[in-house]
Design an enzyme around this catalytic site. Sequence first.
Site, PDB file in Angstrom:
ATOM      1  N   GLU A   1       0.823  -1.208   0.000  1.00  0.00           N
ATOM      2  CA  GLU A   1       0.000   0.000   0.000  1.00  0.00           C
ATOM      3  C   GLU A   1       0.860   1.263   0.000  1.00  0.00           C
ATOM      4  O   GLU A   1       0.455   2.303  -0.476  1.00  0.00           O
ATOM      5  CB  GLU A   1      -0.924   0.007   1.223  1.00  0.00           C
ATOM      6  CG  GLU A   1      -2.017   1.055   1.103  1.00  0.00           C
ATOM      7  CD  GLU A   1      -2.970   1.036   2.288  1.00  0.00           C
ATOM      8  OE1 GLU A   1      -2.682   0.339   3.281  1.00  0.00           O
ATOM      9  OE2 GLU A   1      -3.996   1.716   2.203  1.00  0.00           O
TER      10      GLU A   1
ATOM     11  N   HIS B   1       2.105  -0.761  -5.909  1.00  0.00           N
ATOM     12  CA  HIS B   1       0.688  -0.794  -6.260  1.00  0.00           C
ATOM     13  C   HIS B   1       0.211   0.561  -6.788  1.00  0.00           C
ATOM     14  O   HIS B   1      -0.413   0.650  -7.845  1.00  0.00           O
ATOM     15  CB  HIS B   1      -0.120  -1.230  -5.034  1.00  0.00           C
ATOM     16  CG  HIS B   1      -1.557  -0.861  -5.086  1.00  0.00           C
ATOM     17  ND1 HIS B   1      -2.075   0.197  -4.359  1.00  0.00           N
ATOM     18  CD2 HIS B   1      -2.587  -1.367  -5.789  1.00  0.00           C
ATOM     19  CE1 HIS B   1      -3.372   0.297  -4.613  1.00  0.00           C
ATOM     20  NE2 HIS B   1      -3.707  -0.639  -5.475  1.00  0.00           N
TER      21      HIS B   1
END
Lengths: 690, 690
Positions: A350, A365
């Site tokens: 994340e 990501h």
Amino acid sequence: MSRGVTDILYLYDRPAEPVFVPRGDNKVAFDVPASYLTDHYRSNAVEILSRFGEADVEKIPIKELTIPSIDFASQLGRRENFSLFIPKHRRLAGRLVEILLGMRTYEDFLSASVFCHDRVNPYMYIYCLSVAILHRSDTQNLPLPTLCEVFPDKYMDSAVFVQARDEANIVPAGSRVPIEIPRDYTASDLDEEHRVAYFREDLGINLHHWHWHLVYPFTGPRQVVRKDRRGELLYYMHQQIMARYNCERFCNNLSRVKKWNNWREPIPEAYFPKLDSLVASRAWPARPSNSVLRDVNRPVDEVQFDIQDMERWRDRLFEAIQTGAIQNDRGERVQLTEMGGIDVLGDIMEASILSPNMNLYGDLHNFMHLALSYIHDPDHRYLESFSPIGDPSTAMRDPIFYRLHQYVEEVFQQHKRTLPSYSPQQLMYSNVKVTAISITSNNQPNNTLSTFWQQSDVDMSRGLDFTPRGSVLARFTHLQHVPFVYNIEVDNQNNQNKIGTCRIFMGPKTDERGLPMPFRDQKNFMIELDKFTVNLKPGKNQIRRRSDESNITIPFERTFRNLEAGRPTDITQLDEFNYCGCGWPQHMLIPKGTKEGFPSALFVMISNFDDDKVEQDVQGQCVNAASYCGIRNKKYPDARPMGFPFDRWPGDEVNTLSQFLTENMRTVDVTIRHTNTVLKRSIAVSENNV
Amino acid sequence: MSRGVTDILYLYDRPAEPVFVPRGDNKVAFDVPASYLTDHYRSNAVEILSRFGEADVEKIPIKELTIPSIDFASQLGRRENFSLFIPKHRRLAGRLVEILLGMRTYEDFLSASVFCHDRVNPYMYIYCLSVAILHRSDTQNLPLPTLCEVFPDKYMDSAVFVQARDEANIVPAGSRVPIEIPRDYTASDLDEEHRVAYFREDLGINLHHWHWHLVYPFTGPRQVVRKDRRGELLYYMHQQIMARYNCERFCNNLSRVKKWNNWREPIPEAYFPKLDSLVASRAWPARPSNSVLRDVNRPVDEVQFDIQDMERWRDRLFEAIQTGAIQNDRGERVQLTEMGGIDVLGDIMEASILSPNMNLYGDLHNFMHLALSYIHDPDHRYLESFSPIGDPSTAMRDPIFYRLHQYVEEVFQQHKRTLPSYSPQQLMYSNVKVTAISITSNNQPNNTLSTFWQQSDVDMSRGLDFTPRGSVLARFTHLQHVPFVYNIEVDNQNNQNKIGTCRIFMGPKTDERGLPMPFRDQKNFMIELDKFTVNLKPGKNQIRRRSDESNITIPFERTFRNLEAGRPTDITQLDEFNYCGCGWPQHMLIPKGTKEGFPSALFVMISNFDDDKVEQDVQGQCVNAASYCGIRNKKYPDARPMGFPFDRWPGDEVNTLSQFLTENMRTVDVTIRHTNTVLKRSIAVSENNV
């Protein structure tokens, strides 16, 4: 003089109109100090303030403060688009959130919010205001309006807006006809991928994704960002999205999602969003078929990276997983433990401020999202903004989202494969047997789930700047299912009361070739339907659980308010139903199925509560969708690894779901049958009461 | 009861608002018979008509007629885009034009126009209404409003509209600030092609292209379509556009346009228009770099063709040219004659109803436009519309327009190469000598042309549906030049008066490598600046001609009305200055040049009027831009081949411009100097009066 804290919610009403324009159907207006006007209006201040300060307008007093400088916010123009995936935007938003959280009293908070209103990009403003409201003790119980009403442009065909403006200007409120959004407007079925557009473009699903990011902001004060098992939840929430999306694909005669692991080859999936940014007055860019990723260098967005950077981060992640340890930013090796490893990997993926080593593992990501969102203009030579995949509130519309997250999922699964399989001892619940399970619903054969299309309306008038007031409805066509009941028979052969956690999943029985699904594939497609605590008296127990009690969903009325029921339209009088909007939309609980009936396996497990329980008081918290969203400021309410019991690679001896079962588990074949008809909400509701 | 014919012009005011809404700042309204309301409004007819029929509104009586069925028009939705390049759209528009032209009286024409207003796609409606007004004897002298005021969305950054709506709603008319359109909004100079965006996206140039197609409709009654030397003018007008565009490229350090002859290879030129269709409420699609053309099959547009079809048409055209004859639709061979051949080829290329054999030669030029405009969605799977290259009013914005037309030009040049070179006898004018030429202008050295940037405003309020009335200005930055004078000295050595045609061209002296331009290239880059008749008394004649008298341009005020001068804003009180809008915009007469001075050759020829003249009365006709636009319903006012004397391949002995000259011609070196500063209109006008 003092009014309720709900007044701050008027800031969600037509957020791109200047703050001194009266708001709401009740005609209230912020009593904006002249010193708060922006330069553009200050020269005409007297004229403008008197023009909009009509006598019949109720005034909300605003305390004149010396607001900390928010000049930094002008680094993002008022008319630009805003995305949490862009580090610069995250940073600006984080600073503003800190300022808003730091205001001493509600009165000061309101004043600062009013001051910022016309000085900050409206998308960023609403994000920051929402995070602040959700995390301030004086406002945290306020019902936030759904983003779809505030920025309808992010959720519906741009063609709707010109019709809505016509309708609002010509037809008096009350006689207006809802504007129907065609179910198929982004593509036709000539595009194979379009068969699952009803899922990708579902209003509730996209709202869920947005709310999830509101609850889990990337940056901001550490006490806001640091949440229990946040990284693991990132993994699990997306794992479940992928399981669900794959099931939808199987129902539509499509193969499972091909993970996006080769960033060098042309991308066949196209996406033409047909969304317009009303704030930016610019259309969202499209991605035509066979676009090719390129290195990104956009000084204006402060984004510069090469595909090779992403490849290096990826390779380091795999190395960490395969050696069982990451390296933190102090150079120390940190083991990826059986219980905690996934959380660390989630934080790394994340790339929130919790990431243990941003330099080494980067921002994989988010940068996959960014690189895709800039594929049409990687060096900003065409002055284009990002496409929908670059914004959490729109990303799930694009087919490539799922190829991207299939790859993210692959990374996490690589780690899960390094963990020991569950032993029968870990899975079983001694002397607790599930002896029968079934699904029942009105007018349907047993073990049959029924889906159909339903039409529901959203009031978009709050997003139509400068049009006459009064509702203007946009009519969505979305998937729906007939409500049903799980009937579970449990034999507690202990001679004392026991507590268990009832875990209900469902998954496809056959793969896209029509062959029986091997368990090591099937486990990844098992979708969580519900999870709840059960008290088991000795002997036979009959458990009955309604589908709308699900632990992953929020009630239907949180996505589509019941506008016909005469609920208050004033923004401050919305009641609980918009509170804690994070959660899977109830109407998307069940995959579409097929006309003939899609064969699925329903799975029920009663696990030992002693191994599940988390001691905490969650009184007064929204726990509706705790499985997907956690509980605000509390621990994740299940001590097991998320996805349990399907999160681990099975032992060599387990090739089918039935071989996986211990006595406290059971499966039954169910069929999901789709009827290709469209029902209006009122009909659908009355016909489908259980 | 009877009012002036100008009333019909109120139909150009906010064409997407329903016809019963009052129009214009004077508040006039069509007294629409209730039977004319569309179904959508008929149910609320009484309420709606009374709502908009306020007492202080002046009524325009509308005769209630039985209108011929226009159901066919619904084949193009109200919210779709419209293009003359699409045969289906041409057919629908042609039928509507016939109906409007067929109405017996003005009163009937007005009534039919009011009836059609809410039933026909607004873009198509305005096109048809305009063609009808231009070609009806009872309205042909009406001043048509510029399309930029009616549909500003086709001419400016979509981001302007949300700002305009803000301004109109918040700031009272009078205090509003013009909204500046950035000069560089479609790309940055990182995109090489963007260096000439100021040309491609120029308001006046795009308006010219639209007006040209209004004057020369593809279909409709034969007496409207059949115009003198129409095919040849198609060739010549576009040839001149290419000459001009190439000169602009040389001035910007770009090489000449590479013709688009390989339809199979990826197209490097991208275009991101950033235009929004306000009617369709959809953005115009973009074309990213390296898009690849594919076969087109779009049932909804009734367009189906393969690239191979285009290749066959192309090959047959080349065969016709190289064998010197085409085959007509009766199977006869028709010679491509020296004077008439180019006209036949032009008709074939344009594929109007004049094409002698559509089956054999097809619709090459339009289909090149179409194939490009659908490159992102050739089979309509993504439900996307065409991009700007697919609409004559926007096509010139896209760099690919010029590569396409460089290829069209190549086809015509192939034909021109088969024609005999001009002999000195054909070129000379016996005993007429041009003895000196020069250019002079205020405060400039002789033979120096000066260009700079100027800001001018357009009132976009007529295109802002449902916003408060009163001007909202959009401010363009465009190229401009200092006005100048041609001074020409002619020695008539005959001992009687002579009449001559003075032909003025200008072209680059060096190519993109900096080498002297060979004449056979240079002749294609000679841009016509003016052409006019001169009376030559025996002996020395001094000719003085102002640059703003040019025979190719329309006055500056036809592009940018002088809004500061307090001209009437009511649409019906516009005077002559918008009449006959076809023509090159005056402000784009001279290429940009360079900071150092772009070396050019000015060329003047006096040709023998006996060989030039066309006997006709053009009294009362607009002849401003006759060279580019012809004269309405008259013969083309020059008997020579268009482009004379540069339309033919030169003889082997002619390698330089000076070798081409006969005594009645002369050249002089001129320099085009660009100053990179922006002047406001008022300043620019006052500083640059000659």
